[in-house]
Design a protein around this motif. Structure first.
Motif, PDB file in Angstrom:
ATOM      1  N   UNK A 111       0.771  -1.099  -0.166  1.00  0.00           N
ATOM      2  CA  UNK A 111      -0.083  -0.117  -0.080  1.00  0.00           C
ATOM      3  C   UNK A 111       0.961   1.208  -0.057  1.00  0.00           C
ATOM      4  N   UNK A 112       0.298   2.299  -0.518  1.00  0.00           N
ATOM      5  CA  UNK A 112       1.231   3.710  -0.548  1.00  0.00           C
ATOM      6  C   UNK A 112       0.864   4.191   0.626  1.00  0.00           C
ATOM      7  N   UNK A 113       1.485   5.357   0.886  1.00  0.00           N
ATOM      8  CA  UNK A 113       1.288   6.090   2.130  1.00  0.00           C
ATOM      9  C   UNK A 113      -0.298   6.775   2.465  1.00  0.00           C
ATOM     10  N   UNK A 114      -1.071   6.784   1.205  1.00  0.00           N
ATOM     11  CA  UNK A 114      -2.446   7.094   1.410  1.00  0.00           C
ATOM     12  C   UNK A 114      -3.646   6.138   1.693  1.00  0.00           C
ATOM     13  N   UNK A 115      -2.909   4.521   1.559  1.00  0.00           N
ATOM     14  CA  UNK A 115      -3.741   3.628   2.015  1.00  0.00           C
ATOM     15  C   UNK A 115      -4.187   2.953   0.490  1.00  0.00           C
ATOM     16  N   UNK A 116      -3.905   3.391  -0.483  1.00  0.00           N
ATOM     17  CA  UNK A 116      -4.438   2.837  -1.696  1.00  0.00           C
ATOM     18  C   UNK A 116      -3.454   1.422  -2.041  1.00  0.00           C
ATOM     19  N   UNK A 117      -3.835   0.490  -2.415  1.00  0.00           N
ATOM     20  CA  UNK A 117      -3.062  -0.660  -3.105  1.00  0.00           C
ATOM     21  C   UNK A 117      -2.138   0.092  -4.000  1.00  0.00           C
ATOM     22  N   UNK A 118      -0.894  -0.648  -4.178  1.00  0.00           N
ATOM     23  CA  UNK A 118       0.091  -0.298  -5.064  1.00  0.00           C
ATOM     24  C   UNK A 118       1.011  -1.361  -5.246  1.00  0.00           C
ATOM     25  N   UNK A 119       1.632  -0.967  -6.732  1.00  0.00           N
ATOM     26  CA  UNK A 119       2.542  -2.253  -7.020  1.00  0.00           C
ATOM     27  C   UNK A 119       3.723  -1.994  -6.189  1.00  0.00           C
ATOM     28  N   UNK A 120       4.496  -3.286  -6.048  1.00  0.00           N
ATOM     29  CA  UNK A 120       5.668  -3.463  -5.097  1.00  0.00           C
ATOM     30  C   UNK A 120       7.005  -2.688  -6.167  1.00  0.00           C
ATOM     31  N   UNK A 121       7.521  -1.759  -5.638  1.00  0.00           N
ATOM     32  CA  UNK A 121       8.598  -0.908  -6.496  1.00  0.00           C
ATOM     33  C   UNK A 121       9.824  -1.817  -6.888  1.00  0.00           C
ATOM     34  N   UNK A 122      10.276  -1.694  -8.066  1.00  0.00           N
ATOM     35  CA  UNK A 122      11.529  -2.310  -8.274  1.00  0.00           C
ATOM     36  C   UNK A 122      12.539  -2.548  -7.232  1.00  0.00           C
ATOM     37  N   UNK A 123      12.906  -1.452  -6.535  1.00  0.00           N
ATOM     38  CA  UNK A 123      14.015  -1.638  -5.292  1.00  0.00           C
ATOM     39  C   UNK A 123      13.427  -2.401  -4.464  1.00  0.00           C
TER      40      UNK A 123
END
Length: 144
Positions: A111-123
């Motif tokens: 999740x991002x800092x706003x609570x929305x589901x997000x992709x796992x970043x490459x790093x």
């Protein structure tokens, strides 16, 4: 490959009337071990610092044997899969220098800092896939 290891000592309050670790405590042990794994991978457990947050969406526990008061548990943690928005962590809990007691598979969603589901970043993906081999966090004073 030697996985990340977290060592802890079973406390009296974590045992039931039968003198064994209460079933719900195993999830606590995994949560603590995964927190230490995340600290080893990302340098912190604070999402404001790491830039990644996740929520547990599924956890499966298979018990093989009991643990008792004052046992030292050796929690061996590794990443077994990284998807687009989720990742799966495997934890094996052994008695220190002893048998396998339980296996746990935990699925997390990023999740991002706003609570929305997000992709796992490459790093983060690379860190999760690399793991933290040969790192041992010893909160049981077992290796001193």
């Amino acid at each position: 490959m030697t996985p990340f290891r977290y060592l802890l000592r079973v406390r009296y309050s974590e045992c039931d009337a039968q003198g064994i670790v209460f079933n719900a405590r195993w999830a606590d042990y995994v949560d603590i071990a995964v927190g230490e794994y995340s600290r080893a991978l990302f340098g912190s457990v604070d999402p404001a610092v790491t830039g990644i947050d996740w929520k547990l969406v599924k956890q499966t526990v298979e018990w093989k044997a009991s643990a008792r008061y004052d046992d030292i548990l050796d929690c061996r943690v590794s990443t077994i899969r990284v998807g687009t928005t989720s990742f799966t962590i495997a934890t094996e809990l052994h008695r220190f220098n002893g048998p396998l007691l339980a296996t746990v598979e935990t699925v997390y969603v990023a999740f991002d800092r706003h609570g929305a589901k997000t992709a796992v970043a490459d790093d983060y993906r690379k860190a999760l896939e690399r793991g933290a081999p040969h790192v041992i966090v010893d909160h049981a004073a077992a290796l001193r």
